[in-house]
Enzyme design. Sequence first.
Site, PDB file in Angstrom:
ATOM      1  N   CYS A 142    -108.889  85.989 -29.871  1.00 36.62           N
ATOM      2  CA  CYS A 142    -107.960  87.132 -29.833  1.00 36.62           C
ATOM      3  C   CYS A 142    -107.097  87.271 -31.085  1.00 36.62           C
ATOM      4  CB  CYS A 142    -107.067  87.024 -28.605  1.00 36.62           C
ATOM      5  SG  CYS A 142    -108.019  86.944 -27.090  1.00 36.62           S
ATOM      6  N   LYS A 188    -108.784  88.131 -34.579  1.00 33.61           N
ATOM      7  CA  LYS A 188    -109.396  89.470 -34.628  1.00 33.61           C
ATOM      8  C   LYS A 188    -108.352  90.571 -34.426  1.00 33.61           C
ATOM      9  CE  LYS A 188    -111.260  90.489 -30.016  1.00 33.61           C
ATOM     10  NZ  LYS A 188    -110.394  91.515 -29.519  1.00 33.61           N
TER      11      LYS A 188
END
Length: 458
Positions: free
Chosen positions: A260, A263
């Site tokens: 998470c 990105k």
Amino acid sequence: MKLCVIGTGYVGLVGAAIFSDWGNEVIGVDKDASKIERIKAGDMPIYEPGLSEIVLNNIKENRLTFTTSVADGIKDAEIVFVCVGTPQSETGAADLSAVWEVAEEIGKNLTGYKVIVTKSTVPVGTNEKVKTIIRANAKEGMEFDVASNPEFLREGSSVDDMKVPDRTVVGTETAKALEVMTRLYTHLGKPIVACDLRSAEMIKYASNGFLATKITFINEMAQLCERAGADVCTVAKGMGLDRRVGPAFLNAGIGYGGSCFPKDVAALYKTSTDQDYDFSLLRGVMEVNKAQKDHFVFKVTRLLGKNLSGKTLAVLGLAFKGDTDDIRESVSIEIVKLLRGMGAKLKVYDPEAMDNAKKVLGDVSVEYCKSSYETMEGADALFILTEWKEFSGIDLEKVKSLLKEPIIFDGRNMLDKEAVQKSGYTYFAIGKRTNGVEKIDSRKSDQRSAFLTNGNGH
Ligand code: UGA
């Protein structure tokens, strides 16, 4: 309520399980039939404490079923959740192809009014495009609404996070959609942030971007503390007690990883440049996070040299954080690769991530051990790279009897510095100065002799 959840990854599977546990009738959809068979048999495709019990119980109670067909899944559902992956593309932006594909299928199979909710992390403007795609594929005059309902689940504690959220964010365009969404969540008694689609989409990225920045701030403080002779854990404690700062996400380490933060920070930065704005703080966050592991490896080369051939290093922790088997963007894995690249042989152990690690590290110069202590037998130094709680309880005397040299590189500040040093170890933590070791400047390349005051680091 009747719900459909498309995608059975972390967000989708946990979502489907908890929604059904709340008494709703839920159909989970995944195009991978073998994955569905595994789930039905209680073999979860992800390691998530408490999840399999909830899934199996709700399957038994007939509240949770699965199918590979979007058409069957959405037929009777009042709400359809889109929970498919949005990985990072080459440009840094989120790859939304799975979202578009699902939107098209939903459109083609729409038979009556539904709220189509995107739970996947998607950049600002995505829900509007989802609406356009559904509209383009649906029968003339078909009624539906879209909504953005981002998820804030952490891997490893997602069941509890979903049951007891701090808040629920619901972005909608119509009062009807908001009423439907509120009906689903109101029993939680937690704040519902009702807003427009774009703000809801932005809240998710802003939250992850801010948390990544908070970690990065404390990691930079750690660099400063090491040089200035302060202790970053004490500094974080002192800061965290201020309610405006808060204690969470102030653990300095080897940098953030996972599927998470890396990105999402990259995608948020891309959104800023797409909007003709250079979010320079985020650029700094990405840069500092990348450098954090290099600073750590630099300490290793300062002590052991750049050529590690002939050295065996014990590594505890391969997952990107504790309580998960996930190794995506794991900084531990990157460090293992760097140490191997310098010629070291690694003996590794992780309570859950061994199988996943094997797939990416292979067998060359890596030995997979069955316990923490097995890694240490005959090793030249011990590395703690993931914050699994059990690593903080290792028996220091036993460790010393197993290691060839009493050297510990603690990338997560899991051990008590005083206790470790009292036991006679050379202990390298994050944001704490090692006794007997002079100030290090990891930007300079050749300081080995200046670094060690008495030549051996002790
Ligand atoms: C993160 C967010 O915390 C969730 O709220 C969000 O829903 C999720 O991303 C997502 O977008 O799906 P997660 O990736 O599971 O959750 O993991 P975190 O617990 O946030 O940890 C991320 C990384 O930061 C890990 O590598 C962890 O080791 C590191 N970290 C975390 C630190 O280095 N220091 C800290 O103080 C906290």
